[in-house]
Design a protein around this motif. Sequence first.
Motif, PDB file in Angstrom:
ATOM      1  N   SER A  59       4.604  -0.818   6.137  1.00 59.84           N
ATOM      2  CA  SER A  59       4.681  -0.756   4.676  1.00 59.84           C
ATOM      3  C   SER A  59       4.994  -2.141   4.135  1.00 59.84           C
ATOM      4  O   SER A  59       5.365  -3.031   4.879  1.00 59.84           O
ATOM      5  CB  SER A  59       5.756   0.242   4.234  1.00 59.84           C
ATOM      6  OG  SER A  59       7.028  -0.162   4.697  1.00 59.84           O
ATOM      7  N   GLY A  60       4.818  -2.275   2.840  1.00 62.87           N
ATOM      8  CA  GLY A  60       5.078  -3.553   2.179  1.00 62.87           C
ATOM      9  C   GLY A  60       3.791  -4.161   1.669  1.00 62.87           C
ATOM     10  O   GLY A  60       2.692  -3.777   2.089  1.00 62.87           O
ATOM     11  N   ALA A  61       3.931  -5.125   0.780  1.00 64.59           N
ATOM     12  CA  ALA A  61       2.765  -5.771   0.171  1.00 64.59           C
ATOM     13  C   ALA A  61       1.884  -6.409   1.240  1.00 64.59           C
ATOM     14  O   ALA A  61       2.370  -7.136   2.097  1.00 64.59           O
ATOM     15  CB  ALA A  61       3.229  -6.830  -0.829  1.00 64.59           C
ATOM     16  N   GLY A  62       0.601  -6.099   1.196  1.00 64.11           N
ATOM     17  CA  GLY A  62      -0.366  -6.670   2.134  1.00 64.11           C
ATOM     18  C   GLY A  62      -0.386  -6.035   3.502  1.00 64.11           C
ATOM     19  O   GLY A  62      -1.067  -6.523   4.395  1.00 64.11           O
ATOM     20  N   SER A  63       0.349  -4.938   3.682  1.00 64.55           N
ATOM     21  CA  SER A  63       0.422  -4.302   5.002  1.00 64.55           C
ATOM     22  C   SER A  63      -0.744  -3.342   5.224  1.00 64.55           C
ATOM     23  O   SER A  63      -1.320  -2.793   4.282  1.00 64.55           O
ATOM     24  CB  SER A  63       1.737  -3.544   5.162  1.00 64.55           C
ATOM     25  OG  SER A  63       1.745  -2.399   4.327  1.00 64.55           O
ATOM     26  N   VAL A  64      -1.062  -3.132   6.496  1.00 61.34           N
ATOM     27  CA  VAL A  64      -2.112  -2.176   6.847  1.00 61.34           C
ATOM     28  C   VAL A  64      -1.691  -0.763   6.435  1.00 61.34           C
ATOM     29  O   VAL A  64      -2.527   0.045   6.032  1.00 61.34           O
ATOM     30  CB  VAL A  64      -2.476  -2.266   8.352  1.00 61.34           C
ATOM     31  CG1 VAL A  64      -1.322  -1.842   9.243  1.00 61.34           C
ATOM     32  CG2 VAL A  64      -3.728  -1.464   8.664  1.00 61.34           C
ATOM     33  N   GLY A  65      -0.397  -0.476   6.511  1.00 57.66           N
ATOM     34  CA  GLY A  65       0.096   0.836   6.102  1.00 57.66           C
ATOM     35  C   GLY A  65      -0.151   1.108   4.631  1.00 57.66           C
ATOM     36  O   GLY A  65      -0.657   2.178   4.255  1.00 57.66           O
ATOM     37  N   ASP A  66       0.193   0.142   3.783  1.00 52.62           N
ATOM     38  CA  ASP A  66      -0.047   0.310   2.345  1.00 52.62           C
ATOM     39  C   ASP A  66      -1.538   0.382   2.035  1.00 52.62           C
ATOM     40  O   ASP A  66      -1.962   1.155   1.172  1.00 52.62           O
ATOM     41  CB  ASP A  66       0.604  -0.817   1.544  1.00 52.62           C
ATOM     42  CG  ASP A  66       2.079  -0.553   1.283  1.00 52.62           C
ATOM     43  OD1 ASP A  66       2.617   0.465   1.769  1.00 52.62           O
ATOM     44  OD2 ASP A  66       2.689  -1.382   0.575  1.00 52.62           O
ATOM     45  N   ASP A  82      -5.497   9.375   8.062  1.00 53.23           N
ATOM     46  CA  ASP A  82      -4.267  10.007   8.547  1.00 53.23           C
ATOM     47  C   ASP A  82      -3.962   9.592   9.986  1.00 53.23           C
ATOM     48  O   ASP A  82      -2.807   9.356  10.343  1.00 53.23           O
ATOM     49  CB  ASP A  82      -4.367  11.532   8.453  1.00 53.23           C
ATOM     50  CG  ASP A  82      -4.363  12.033   7.017  1.00 53.23           C
ATOM     51  OD1 ASP A  82      -3.891  11.294   6.121  1.00 53.23           O
ATOM     52  OD2 ASP A  82      -4.850  13.160   6.782  1.00 53.23           O
ATOM     53  N   LEU A  83      -5.004   9.506  10.795  1.00 53.87           N
ATOM     54  CA  LEU A  83      -4.824   9.057  12.175  1.00 53.87           C
ATOM     55  C   LEU A  83      -4.281   7.629  12.208  1.00 53.87           C
ATOM     56  O   LEU A  83      -3.362   7.320  12.966  1.00 53.87           O
ATOM     57  CB  LEU A  83      -6.158   9.146  12.923  1.00 53.87           C
ATOM     58  CG  LEU A  83      -6.148   8.792  14.399  1.00 53.87           C
ATOM     59  CD1 LEU A  83      -5.283   9.769  15.180  1.00 53.87           C
ATOM     60  CD2 LEU A  83      -7.566   8.800  14.944  1.00 53.87           C
ATOM     61  N   ALA A  84      -4.809   6.761  11.374  1.00 51.53           N
ATOM     62  CA  ALA A  84      -4.328   5.373  11.294  1.00 51.53           C
ATOM     63  C   ALA A  84      -2.889   5.330  10.793  1.00 51.53           C
ATOM     64  O   ALA A  84      -2.105   4.479  11.222  1.00 51.53           O
ATOM     65  CB  ALA A  84      -5.229   4.551  10.381  1.00 51.53           C
ATOM     66  N   LEU A  85      -2.540   6.244   9.891  1.00 51.63           N
ATOM     67  CA  LEU A  85      -1.194   6.251   9.319  1.00 51.63           C
ATOM     68  C   LEU A  85      -0.135   6.770  10.291  1.00 51.63           C
ATOM     69  O   LEU A  85       1.056   6.607  10.041  1.00 51.63           O
ATOM     70  CB  LEU A  85      -1.179   7.070   8.026  1.00 51.63           C
ATOM     71  CG  LEU A  85      -1.781   6.334   6.829  1.00 51.63           C
ATOM     72  CD1 LEU A  85      -1.955   7.286   5.646  1.00 51.63           C
ATOM     73  CD2 LEU A  85      -0.932   5.134   6.451  1.00 51.63           C
ATOM     74  N   GLU A  86      -0.551   7.364  11.404  1.00 52.70           N
ATOM     75  CA  GLU A  86       0.423   7.787  12.411  1.00 52.70           C
ATOM     76  C   GLU A  86       1.118   6.578  13.034  1.00 52.70           C
ATOM     77  O   GLU A  86       2.271   6.663  13.428  1.00 52.70           O
ATOM     78  CB  GLU A  86      -0.241   8.639  13.494  1.00 52.70           C
ATOM     79  CG  GLU A  86      -0.613  10.021  13.008  1.00 52.70           C
ATOM     80  CD  GLU A  86      -1.230  10.875  14.096  1.00 52.70           C
ATOM     81  OE1 GLU A  86      -1.027  10.583  15.289  1.00 52.70           O
ATOM     82  OE2 GLU A  86      -1.910  11.852  13.736  1.00 52.70           O
ATOM     83  N   ASN A  87       0.408   5.463  13.132  1.00 53.69           N
ATOM     84  CA  ASN A  87       0.983   4.228  13.653  1.00 53.69           C
ATOM     85  C   ASN A  87       0.229   3.046  13.035  1.00 53.69           C
ATOM     86  O   ASN A  87      -0.642   2.457  13.679  1.00 53.69           O
ATOM     87  CB  ASN A  87       0.874   4.197  15.184  1.00 53.69           C
ATOM     88  CG  ASN A  87       1.531   2.967  15.785  1.00 53.69           C
ATOM     89  OD1 ASN A  87       2.015   2.085  15.089  1.00 53.69           O
ATOM     90  ND2 ASN A  87       1.522   2.905  17.108  1.00 53.69           N
ATOM     91  N   PRO A  88       0.552   2.695  11.785  1.00 54.12           N
ATOM     92  CA  PRO A  88      -0.189   1.616  11.118  1.00 54.12           C
ATOM     93  C   PRO A  88      -0.217   0.295  11.881  1.00 54.12           C
ATOM     94  O   PRO A  88      -1.294  -0.309  12.001  1.00 54.12           O
ATOM     95  CB  PRO A  88       0.513   1.478   9.768  1.00 54.12           C
ATOM     96  CG  PRO A  88       1.112   2.821   9.520  1.00 54.12           C
ATOM     97  CD  PRO A  88       1.523   3.323  10.881  1.00 54.12           C
ATOM     98  N   PRO A  89       0.903  -0.181  12.433  1.00 57.47           N
ATOM     99  CA  PRO A  89       0.808  -1.445  13.184  1.00 57.47           C
ATOM    100  C   PRO A  89      -0.109  -1.313  14.407  1.00 57.47           C
ATOM    101  O   PRO A  89      -0.886  -2.223  14.699  1.00 57.47           O
ATOM    102  CB  PRO A  89       2.252  -1.742  13.604  1.00 57.47           C
ATOM    103  CG  PRO A  89       3.093  -1.006  12.608  1.00 57.47           C
ATOM    104  CD  PRO A  89       2.312   0.241  12.286  1.00 57.47           C
TER     105      PRO A  89
END
Length: 176
Positions: A59-66, A82-89
């Motif tokens: 999370s955070g500005a410019g993050s893959v999660g956001d 949703d699959l990507a959001l299970e582990n954004p990094p």
Amino acid sequence: MTHGMRTDTRDPRLDGGSRRGRRDTASHYALLPLRVFLGVTFVYAGLDKLTDSAFMQASGAGSVGDLMRSVRDSSAVPALVDLALENPPGFGYAIAFGELAVGIGILLGLLARLAALGGALISLSLWLTVSWASDPYYYGNDLAYLMAWIPLVLAGAPCLSIDAALRARRRRRSGR
């Protein structure tokens, strides 16, 4: 018909003296600019992600999660997001290393068809998730990248490549 060593050593693609020869040479090297462009672009994209500390965050500005959360509701395949959001990094590293592998593979012409297929799949997944909602559709560049990979999936890297050198070596060893 005899089988054995070829006695004609002239390569018609390299005959620059005739119009037909120039056309054959141009055809032979036609995919090279596309290989260089896509290879450099994907290597740059992978390195850019790996060196951007903000991108590899959940999370955070410019993050893959956001980024993934912002496109989730507008994507064609929310389950993929949703699959990507299970582990954004983890997803960010997978995309970055995938882009690097694809870019290096297509630049070197090493397993070029496989590298191009990887590039097409990365572009397809990004088109179906990140740039799906682009309106009009041609504002999203992932569809154009997907289409650019297709000729390389079909033809590979026929010249100036490790694949071509290995093919030539196999031919020499087999006596053809």
